[in-house]
Design a protein around this motif. Structure first.
Motif, PDB file in Angstrom:
ATOM      1  N   GLY A  23      -2.799  -4.699  -3.857  1.00  0.00           N
ATOM      2  CA  GLY A  23      -2.931  -3.202  -2.782  1.00  0.00           C
ATOM      3  C   GLY A  23      -3.488  -1.976  -3.642  1.00  0.00           C
ATOM      4  O   GLY A  23      -3.806  -2.096  -4.223  1.00  0.00           O
TER       5      GLY A  23
ATOM      6  N   ILE B  16       0.841   1.258  12.233  1.00  0.00           N
ATOM      7  CA  ILE B  16       0.477   0.210   9.906  1.00  0.00           C
ATOM      8  C   ILE B  16       1.764  -1.023  11.136  1.00  0.00           C
ATOM      9  O   ILE B  16       3.122  -1.161  11.511  1.00  0.00           O
TER      10      ILE B  16
ATOM     11  N   VAL C 104       0.725  -1.069  -0.404  1.00  0.00           N
ATOM     12  CA  VAL C 104       0.380   0.101   0.016  1.00  0.00           C
ATOM     13  C   VAL C 104       0.898   1.521  -0.443  1.00  0.00           C
ATOM     14  O   VAL C 104       1.557   0.950   0.694  1.00  0.00           O
TER      15      VAL C 104
ATOM     16  N   CYS D 210      -4.004   0.381   5.032  1.00  0.00           N
ATOM     17  CA  CYS D 210      -3.141  -1.239   5.433  1.00  0.00           C
ATOM     18  C   CYS D 210      -3.945  -2.306   6.121  1.00  0.00           C
ATOM     19  O   CYS D 210      -3.299  -3.586   5.547  1.00  0.00           O
TER      20      CYS D 210
ATOM     21  N   VAL E  64       2.246  -6.668   5.632  1.00  0.00           N
ATOM     22  CA  VAL E  64       1.413  -5.434   4.524  1.00  0.00           C
ATOM     23  C   VAL E  64       3.207  -4.761   4.327  1.00  0.00           C
ATOM     24  O   VAL E  64       3.372  -3.911   5.615  1.00  0.00           O
TER      25      VAL E  64
ATOM     26  N   TYR F 252       1.909   6.965  11.121  1.00  0.00           N
ATOM     27  CA  TYR F 252       1.918   5.747  10.716  1.00  0.00           C
ATOM     28  C   TYR F 252       2.384   4.873  10.759  1.00  0.00           C
ATOM     29  O   TYR F 252       2.333   3.303  11.372  1.00  0.00           O
TER      30      TYR F 252
ATOM     31  N   ALA G  53       4.410  -0.979   3.694  1.00  0.00           N
ATOM     32  CA  ALA G  53       3.820   0.215   3.061  1.00  0.00           C
ATOM     33  C   ALA G  53       4.773   0.581   2.824  1.00  0.00           C
ATOM     34  O   ALA G  53       6.251   1.112   3.559  1.00  0.00           O
TER      35      ALA G  53
END
Ligand code: PEP
Length: 248
Positions: free
Chosen positions: A227, A30, A6, A244, A34, A26, A36
């Protein structure tokens, strides 16, 4: 199984204080697996590099020059992005194409230079509303993809990301349905498979266009959607973290 990715495209939005707060959000929220990536505006890359050090979030740029160095006033080179810890570069975003006149040939050159520098290009393709209404979606995205594959070669897609971003869905709140997006993603994967079936299976294909915390899960559940490339919603740390989480 392709890992989910993502990417946050902040476009021309940030100041020092906003960057610090957003990235702190973030980093706190997160969670893996995933992957990011944050793409702040270029003047803030150094600040972002410091703040993201040791975190699971990678750094990316929104554009780059195809030229190595020298008399290109206002441009930013790949070696500068490397120096600032960037791993990804968004290329051919529809705003670059429509507002700054970037052509497929420029984008292909940037793609080749990005691969040569060891960064990961995120190649954006997508049709306008008029093109969709005229039934031209498949031919538009195919020719945008071909323009790069023909110059860079399919092997360079070993380390590339493709983002399908219908222009009519970017910043409009008018998201493509999961079925509409899947149909184009399937076509893009089939196009890549014409050159190399194995690479085609491995290339992450992201969807971008008004992705938000509410619609992310159903989009990311589609077979060929790996994504998202997220604009507006990435400016809110909790919304981006929720997107995310939907990818996880
Ligand atoms: C983008 O800028 O690439 C984008 C997809 O924006 P938004 O999520 O706001 O539609």
């Amino acid at each position: 199984m392709r890992a989910k990715l993502v990417i946050a495209n902040w476009k021309m939005n940030a100041d020092k204080a906003m960057l610090a707060k957003l990235l702190a959000g973030y980093v706190a929220a997160i969670k893996p697996p995933v992957k990011a990536v944050a793409c702040p505006p270029a003047p803030y890359l150094a600040q972002a590099q410091q703040q993201l050090e040791g975190s699971a979030i990678a750094l990316g740029a929104q554009n780059v020059s195809q030229f190595e160095k020298g008399a290109y006033t206002g441009e930013i080179s790949l070696s500068m992005l490397q120096d600032l810890g960037c791993e990804y570069v968004i290329l051919g975003h529809s705003e670059r194409r429509s507002l700054f006149g970037e052509q497929d040939t420029d984008i292909a050159e940037k793609f080749v230079a990005t691969i040569a520098a060891g960064l990961t290009p995120v190649l954006c393709v997508g049709e306008t509303r008029e093109q969709r209404q005229a039934g031209e979606t498949d031919s538009v995205v195919s020719s945008q993809l071909d323009a790069v594959v023909n110059v860079a070669g399919i092997k360079s897609f070993e380390k590339a990301v493709v983002a399908y971003e219908p222009v009519w869905a970017i910043g409009t709140g008018d998201t493509a349905t999961p079925e509409q997006a899947q149909q184009v993603h399937k076509l893009l994967r089939e196009k890549l498979a014409e050159s190399d079936a194995d690479i085609a299976q491995r290339v992450p294909l992201l969807y971008g266009g008004s992705v938000n915390a509410e619609n992310a899960e159903e989009l990311f559940a589609m077979t060929d959607i790996d994504g998202g490339l997220v604009g507006g919603a990435s400016l809110d740390a909790s919304a981006f973290a929720a997107i995310c989480a939907a990818a996880n």
